[in-house]
Design a protein around this motif. Sequence first.
Motif, PDB file in Angstrom:
ATOM      1  N   LEU A 258      -3.984  35.465 -94.829  1.00  0.00           N
ATOM      2  CA  LEU A 258      -4.623  36.717 -94.420  1.00  0.00           C
ATOM      3  C   LEU A 258      -4.101  37.185 -93.067  1.00  0.00           C
ATOM      4  CD1 LEU A 258      -8.359  36.243 -95.501  1.00  0.00           C
ATOM      5  CD2 LEU A 258      -6.604  37.648 -96.580  1.00  0.00           C
ATOM      6  N   SER A 259      -4.046  36.283 -92.086  1.00  0.00           N
ATOM      7  CA  SER A 259      -3.557  36.705 -90.770  1.00  0.00           C
ATOM      8  C   SER A 259      -2.098  37.144 -90.853  1.00  0.00           C
ATOM      9  CB  SER A 259      -3.727  35.581 -89.743  1.00  0.00           C
ATOM     10  OG  SER A 259      -3.106  34.391 -90.179  1.00  0.00           O
ATOM     11  N   GLY A 260      -1.313  36.465 -91.687  1.00  0.00           N
ATOM     12  CA  GLY A 260       0.088  36.872 -91.853  1.00  0.00           C
ATOM     13  C   GLY A 260       0.219  38.244 -92.471  1.00  0.00           C
ATOM     14  N   GLU A 261      -0.605  38.556 -93.479  1.00  0.00           N
ATOM     15  CA  GLU A 261      -0.567  39.879 -94.113  1.00  0.00           C
ATOM     16  C   GLU A 261      -1.013  40.957 -93.129  1.00  0.00           C
ATOM     17  OE1 GLU A 261       0.665  40.908 -96.870  1.00  0.00           O
ATOM     18  OE2 GLU A 261       1.210  38.939 -97.618  1.00  0.00           O
ATOM     19  N   ALA A 262      -2.014  40.650 -92.304  1.00  0.00           N
ATOM     20  CA  ALA A 262      -2.485  41.631 -91.327  1.00  0.00           C
ATOM     21  C   ALA A 262      -1.387  41.955 -90.317  1.00  0.00           C
ATOM     22  CB  ALA A 262      -3.725  41.106 -90.612  1.00  0.00           C
ATOM     23  N   ILE A 263      -0.667  40.940 -89.859  1.00  0.00           N
ATOM     24  CA  ILE A 263       0.430  41.183 -88.915  1.00  0.00           C
ATOM     25  C   ILE A 263       1.535  41.997 -89.580  1.00  0.00           C
ATOM     26  CG2 ILE A 263       2.293  40.034 -87.643  1.00  0.00           C
ATOM     27  CD1 ILE A 263       0.258  37.823 -86.969  1.00  0.00           C
ATOM     28  N   ARG A 264       1.806  41.703 -90.847  1.00  0.00           N
ATOM     29  CA  ARG A 264       2.820  42.483 -91.573  1.00  0.00           C
ATOM     30  C   ARG A 264       2.398  43.948 -91.671  1.00  0.00           C
ATOM     31  NH1 ARG A 264       4.610  43.564 -96.841  1.00  0.00           N
ATOM     32  NH2 ARG A 264       2.749  42.734 -97.824  1.00  0.00           N
ATOM     33  N   LEU A 265       1.112  44.178 -91.956  1.00  0.00           N
ATOM     34  CA  LEU A 265       0.597  45.549 -91.992  1.00  0.00           C
ATOM     35  C   LEU A 265       0.686  46.200 -90.615  1.00  0.00           C
ATOM     36  CD1 LEU A 265      -2.612  45.486 -94.231  1.00  0.00           C
ATOM     37  CD2 LEU A 265      -0.600  46.923 -94.541  1.00  0.00           C
ATOM     38  N   GLY A 266       0.361  45.425 -89.578  1.00  0.00           N
ATOM     39  CA  GLY A 266       0.435  45.961 -88.221  1.00  0.00           C
ATOM     40  C   GLY A 266       1.843  46.379 -87.857  1.00  0.00           C
ATOM     41  N   ARG A 267       2.820  45.570 -88.254  1.00  0.00           N
ATOM     42  CA  ARG A 267       4.220  45.937 -87.979  1.00  0.00           C
ATOM     43  C   ARG A 267       4.609  47.211 -88.725  1.00  0.00           C
ATOM     44  NH1 ARG A 267       6.822  42.159 -85.112  1.00  0.00           N
ATOM     45  NH2 ARG A 267       6.232  39.956 -85.246  1.00  0.00           N
TER      46      ARG A 267
END
Length: 459
Positions: A258-267
Amino acid sequence: MTKRTVPNAGNSIFALGEEASSELPVSGAEEKARLSIPNVHCYADAVSDWSTMIDTTLEALYRKDARRIFATLVRLLGNFDLAEEALHDAFIAAAERWPVDGIPGNPVAWLVSAGRHKAIDQLRRQRRFAPLDATVENIADESSQAEVPEGPEDDRLRLIFTCCHPSLAEEARVALTLREVCGLTTEEIARAFLMAPPTLAQRIVRAKAKIRDARIPYQVPGADELGERLQSVLRVVYLVFNEGYSASAGAMVLRTQLSGEAIRLGRLLAQLIPEPEVTGLLALMLLQESRRAARVTSGGDLVPLEEQDRSAWDAVLIEEGCALVRQSLLSRRFGAYTLQAAIAAVHAGATDAGETDWNEIVGLYDVLLRVEPSPVVALNRAVAVAMRDGPRAGLVLVDALLEQEPMRGYHLAHAARADLCRRLDEPEAARAAYATALTLARQEPERRFLQRRLDQLPN
């Protein structure tokens, strides 16, 4: 003599070696076999290599561009489920055609076009049995829109704003974003949020139905709405990150997917909408993520910030996060996410807990309270005051907050009071506060940490 190539495979195909001569020596059949068999093997090996290259290319495209292609298909087809089916049909078509025709110059555009045509064919087949409206003809007439756009009107951005529309319930926005924008399966999302997959699936189905029935537009909002709508998007991204960084319940602190997907979305958002608060949110997530390896023991137990091994923090993420914080602060148009990122950057700049600039952190919390007043921000400020001015000063602030109804059910407020009482050598008050926090905490590692602190108190 001629070179043999894979038939119709385009310009990037390898030459496979010379064919056997048609003029055979006197030894006849034996010499013919000796000359032809190696070339057969060579041809077969090259065909196998070509097939492997196609498979590798398709796998890489699916990992990198599948959700981008899906977003464009949603725009063209106007239907989430139809677009999902068209996406998979397009990759199947590529697996069948590319070994024969070669890899196209623009694979993404080819896949979009193939998926769109597959969907049109499906709709036309359905129309033979049941009358439909003008949907098929409208889709068929929009060939000029099949290209994959770049820039602020990118279809991925349209998809994010649609999934995070304020008319949808917050939990529906989170689930829909993870499913449609990030491409997580229903089972993966359900497992991350400790839900039964059928329950999560129904939530997604209802959200899609509301988008369809309410005719929620598939578009980036105009300038007059962008600020408010962007906050809704950023909140969804941060909710996803928080659930991965510190799970609200369950047996684990971290849910890294989840945290990895959120960072990907943030980028992605920072690339498409380079606004200071988008940059600030990305910075905040990177700085918090930098501490992930030090936040839990090998046995899954929680490690508080002051006890973490700072050499295990990710220096690359810290450097990137701090640079983004500076960029956002220099804009003078920052908000709550940038201020929280600035606080995280102060922590990241301290080589050990004793060097933390608590005066700077309290000052940043003062600004944050003015920008986004909330009891949780006030609680964090109270803890910072305790670190700067001593536990008694912090306890006064925490006790005032616990008089507010929302904070009485917040386990971290009672845990903060317990810790301050422990530092003041008031074991009975600390014991009572730890016990209350234990009854409210839902995450098992947090409960174990609180129980350890409780057990360490003197009798």
